[in-house]
Design a protein around this motif. Structure first.
Motif, PDB file in Angstrom:
ATOM      1  N   PRO A  71       0.837  -1.197   0.000  1.00 31.29           N
ATOM      2  CA  PRO A  71       0.000   0.000   0.000  1.00 31.29           C
ATOM      3  C   PRO A  71       0.874   1.251   0.000  1.00 31.29           C
ATOM      4  CG  PRO A  71      -0.256  -1.210   2.071  1.00 31.29           C
ATOM      5  CD  PRO A  71       0.596  -2.036   1.152  1.00 31.29           C
ATOM      6  N   LYS A  72       2.171   1.050   0.271  1.00 28.19           N
ATOM      7  CA  LYS A  72       3.153   2.128   0.210  1.00 28.19           C
ATOM      8  C   LYS A  72       3.112   2.887  -1.113  1.00 28.19           C
ATOM      9  CE  LYS A  72       6.482   0.171   3.340  1.00 28.19           C
ATOM     10  NZ  LYS A  72       7.727  -0.519   3.471  1.00 28.19           N
ATOM     11  N   ALA A  73       2.935   2.152  -2.199  1.00 24.71           N
ATOM     12  CA  ALA A  73       2.981   2.765  -3.518  1.00 24.71           C
ATOM     13  C   ALA A  73       1.997   3.933  -3.590  1.00 24.71           C
ATOM     14  CB  ALA A  73       2.640   1.731  -4.576  1.00 24.71           C
ATOM     15  N   SER A  95       9.534   4.137  14.425  1.00 23.95           N
ATOM     16  CA  SER A  95       9.182   2.712  14.449  1.00 23.95           C
ATOM     17  C   SER A  95       9.065   2.122  13.043  1.00 23.95           C
ATOM     18  CB  SER A  95       7.872   2.505  15.213  1.00 23.95           C
ATOM     19  OG  SER A  95       6.829   3.249  14.621  1.00 23.95           O
ATOM     20  N   ASP A  96       9.318   0.822  12.974  1.00 26.54           N
ATOM     21  CA  ASP A  96       9.233   0.110  11.697  1.00 26.54           C
ATOM     22  C   ASP A  96       8.920  -1.355  11.973  1.00 26.54           C
ATOM     23  OD1 ASP A  96       9.269  -0.313   8.979  1.00 26.54           O
ATOM     24  OD2 ASP A  96      11.449  -0.339   8.804  1.00 26.54           O
ATOM     25  N   GLU A  97       8.386  -2.046  10.961  1.00 32.10           N
ATOM     26  CA  GLU A  97       8.045  -3.451  11.180  1.00 32.10           C
ATOM     27  C   GLU A  97       8.649  -4.333  10.106  1.00 32.10           C
ATOM     28  OE1 GLU A  97       5.533  -1.438   9.789  1.00 32.10           O
ATOM     29  OE2 GLU A  97       5.625  -2.526   7.889  1.00 32.10           O
ATOM     30  N   VAL A  98       8.633  -5.639  10.391  1.00 38.07           N
ATOM     31  CA  VAL A  98       9.161  -6.603   9.440  1.00 38.07           C
ATOM     32  C   VAL A  98       8.312  -7.875   9.533  1.00 38.07           C
ATOM     33  CG1 VAL A  98      10.826  -7.651  11.048  1.00 38.07           C
ATOM     34  CG2 VAL A  98      11.325  -7.649   8.616  1.00 38.07           C
ATOM     35  N   ILE A 200       6.636   7.322  12.142  1.00 38.64           N
ATOM     36  CA  ILE A 200       6.222   5.943  11.887  1.00 38.64           C
ATOM     37  C   ILE A 200       6.421   5.638  10.415  1.00 38.64           C
ATOM     38  CG2 ILE A 200       4.250   4.352  11.881  1.00 38.64           C
ATOM     39  CD1 ILE A 200       3.119   5.966  14.262  1.00 38.64           C
ATOM     40  N   ASP A 201       7.121   4.530  10.136  1.00 40.27           N
ATOM     41  CA  ASP A 201       7.255   4.118   8.737  1.00 40.27           C
ATOM     42  C   ASP A 201       5.865   3.736   8.254  1.00 40.27           C
ATOM     43  OD1 ASP A 201       8.713   3.615   6.368  1.00 40.27           O
ATOM     44  OD2 ASP A 201       8.520   1.475   6.743  1.00 40.27           O
ATOM     45  N   GLN A 202       5.379   4.513   7.301  1.00 40.00           N
ATOM     46  CA  GLN A 202       3.949   4.476   6.988  1.00 40.00           C
ATOM     47  C   GLN A 202       3.500   3.201   6.282  1.00 40.00           C
ATOM     48  OE1 GLN A 202       2.509   7.945   4.940  1.00 40.00           O
ATOM     49  NE2 GLN A 202       0.463   7.555   5.743  1.00 40.00           N
TER      50      GLN A 202
HETATM   51 MG    MG Z   1       8.320  -0.504   7.064  1.00 36.98          MG
END
Ligand code: MG
Length: 308
Positions: A71-73, A95-98, A200-202
């Motif tokens: 959804p980043k695009a 913050s970021d996730e994986v 926040i990394d969106q």
């Molecule tokens: Mg991320």
């Protein structure tokens, strides 16, 4: 209404066509291969390989096809311009996730606080956008920064993920809850210091993010910014990304030890094959324990399995 766009291979598009056969729409837009209409969901697959999921069930449905990381695009333009001037040198919690697009392994969110005084050391230790780093590089840097950076890392194990998903929670909601909690933990750790901002990394629109948090007892709202590719915008997110990824690598090591075989990342064809091997050698209950069960890989693995 939020749209979720994923990039699919011709094979995946074929599989989708089969899966949604009974809901095909006769109205196919220009450039599209097929269109699906169901209550709360419409899907359009384009010749370019892009598949758009719309409607209330859109995001969850898209995640089934294993590539819900994009959804980043759509939100790519929202961001950098809205960050305050000189943002990268401010004192920031990020913050970021994986693990959200990987069939095997947990979802992990990490949050870090990085102030101006810490920046030279982190740069010297090699903290930067981790996208191009190898796993060993990630782990070696993580080991050095974990003792010096205030952080919180939350792991959502597969059994819990599958339970939440089966109860109707989508991935975006799980991510939002973990980001919010990890950030809260960091803010508590650094008290009485308050960061200048939170980044926040969106992965969702701001309003969607806060809607996902409607039932959380406390929600971090003050000075919160969202940006895609945020690991390139502040070292706090870069550090969070590195710590989360190193924990993810560790989780894979643990899984590989327990299962006695090497586990591929992602959600591609190799993943299907390894999942089918696990089905054959250890059974469904075991496979479920290590995977995001609702991904399309489950069906593909069952089709590949000798027992099917
Ligand atoms: Mg991320």
């Amino acid at each position: 209404m939020a749209n979720t766009v994923i990039k699919a291979t011709p094979k995946q598009i074929e599989a989708m066509q089969t899966a949604y056969l009974s809901h095909m729409s006769a109205n196919i837009p220009a450039g599209a291969i097929f269109a699906v209409k169901k209550p709360g969901l419409s899907i359009t697959a384009y010749k370019s390989g892009k598949v758009m999921f719309q409607g209330t069930a859109g995001e969850r449905e898209a995640a089934k096809w294993g590539t819900a990381t994009t959804p980043k695009a759509k939100t790519a333009k929202v961001t950098t311009s809205s960050l305050p001037v000189g943002f990268s040198s401010k004192n920031v919690a990020g913050s970021d996730e994986v693990g959200t697009g990987d069939y095997f392994g947990p979802m992990i969110v990490s949050a870090c606080y990085v102030d101006q005084a810490m920046m030279p050391l982190l740069k010297q230790l090699g903290v930067k956008d981790s996208k191009a780093m190898t796993d060993p590089e990630i782990c070696s840097i993580a080991k050095k920064i974990i003792p010096v950076v205030p952080h919180s890392t939350l792991v959502l194990p597969n059994p819990k993920y599958n339970e939440l998903q089966a109860n109707g929670m989508n991935q975006g909601q799980m991510k939002a809850i973990l980001h919010n909690r990890a950030l809260e933990n960091v803010l508590t750790k650094i008290e009485p210091i308050k960061p200048d901002a939170i980044l926040i990394d969106q992965f969702a629109e701001k309003n969607t993010y806060y809607r996902y948090l409607a039932k959380e007892p406390t929600v971090v709202r003050e000075n919160v910014f969202f940006a895609t590719k945020a690991e390139g915008l502040h070292l706090a997110v870069a550090a969070a990304s590195i710590i989360a990824r190193s924990r993810f690598v560790e989780a894979f090591r643990e899984m590989e030890l327990e299962l006695g075989l090497s586990i591929p990342k992602g959600a591609g064809a190799r993943v299907d094959q390894v999942a089918a091997d696990i089905l054959d050698s250890k059974g469904e209950v075991t496979l479920q324990k290590y995977t995001k069960w609702h991904f399309a890989n489950t069906t593909k693995a069952k089709n590949l399995s000798r027992r099917s």
